[in-house]
Design an enzyme around this catalytic site. Structure first.
Site, PDB file in Angstrom:
ATOM      1  NE  ARG A   1      -9.836  -3.898  -7.326  1.00 54.31           N
ATOM      2  CZ  ARG A   1      -9.703  -5.144  -7.691  1.00 54.31           C
ATOM      3  NH1 ARG A   1      -9.188  -5.433  -8.830  1.00 54.31           N
ATOM      4  NH2 ARG A   1     -10.072  -6.132  -6.921  1.00 54.31           N
TER       5      ARG A   1
ATOM      6  CB  SER B 247      -3.285  -9.193  -9.597  1.00 55.13           C
ATOM      7  OG  SER B 247      -2.684  -8.101  -8.941  1.00 55.13           O
TER       8      SER B 247
ATOM      9  CG  HIS C 151      -1.797  -1.915  -6.665  1.00 46.09           C
ATOM     10  ND1 HIS C 151      -1.441  -3.013  -7.408  1.00 46.09           N
ATOM     11  CD2 HIS C 151      -2.758  -2.334  -5.811  1.00 46.09           C
ATOM     12  CE1 HIS C 151      -2.160  -4.056  -7.021  1.00 46.09           C
ATOM     13  NE2 HIS C 151      -2.971  -3.671  -6.051  1.00 46.09           N
TER      14      HIS C 151
ATOM     15  CE  LYS D  22      -5.007 -16.358  -1.780  1.00 41.96           C
ATOM     16  NZ  LYS D  22      -5.601 -15.044  -2.035  1.00 41.96           N
TER      17      LYS D  22
END
Length: 167
Positions: free
Chosen positions: A94, A132, A21, A45
């Protein structure tokens, strides 16, 4: 960029912010006058860090990048982008497997607001695998020197504190 009006938004959950990031933030900040890191809040979430904690982490690790700011938002990303006066959304890619999902989201965003452009930046090679989810798995097992390969060293204590509470 002399007019000072080129604003872009980099949206994500940043739970927590990773070196990947940070790499995209630093690179994006060179393309615009003002880069807003939009930390999305998903009420369905439960994140590792609260939205305010994520803002703090992003602000701490980007303190030396003067044209970057961080804030939270809920709702549609395109609405947030528009609300801050931007018309560019930055998205990080990614592995190549991200492309299909990101392309679908970009097309949906174009339907919602055709004036918002999405710019995709590929993560630098050394960060292509960082996520993450990976961090949540390896933090309890890795030492600080190992974690520094994935996250800014200044947030390692925060990450360890959060994961020790969950254990």
């Amino acid at each position: 960029m002399a007019d000072g009006n080129r604003i872009a938004v980099y949206v994500g959950s940043f739970d927590p912010i990773t070196l990947g990031h940070l790499n995209l933030i630093e690179r994006s900040s060179k393309l615009v006058d003002r880069l807003i890191v939009g930390i999305g809040i998903n009420a369905e979430k439960t994140g590792l860090f609260s939205p305010d904690e994520r803002v703090d982490l992003v602000q701490r690790v980007t303190a030396d990048v003067p044209n970057v700011e961080a804030t939270t938002f809920d709702g549609l990303a395109v609405e947030f982008v528009r609300s801050v006066g931007a018309c560019v959304m930055i998205r990080g890619i990614r592995p190549l497997t991200d492309i299909a999902g990101e392309f679908t989201m970009m097309m949906a965003n174009r339907k919602l607001d055709s004036e918002i452009e999405t710019i995709f930046l590929m993560a630098d090679e050394e960060y292509g695998h960082v996520s993450s989810s990976l961090l949540k798995q390896i933090t309890p097992l890795a030492n600080d020197e190992q974690l520094e390969k994935f996250v800014p060293s200044s947030i390692i204590p925060d990450l360890r504190a959060k994961l020790s509470k969950k254990a």
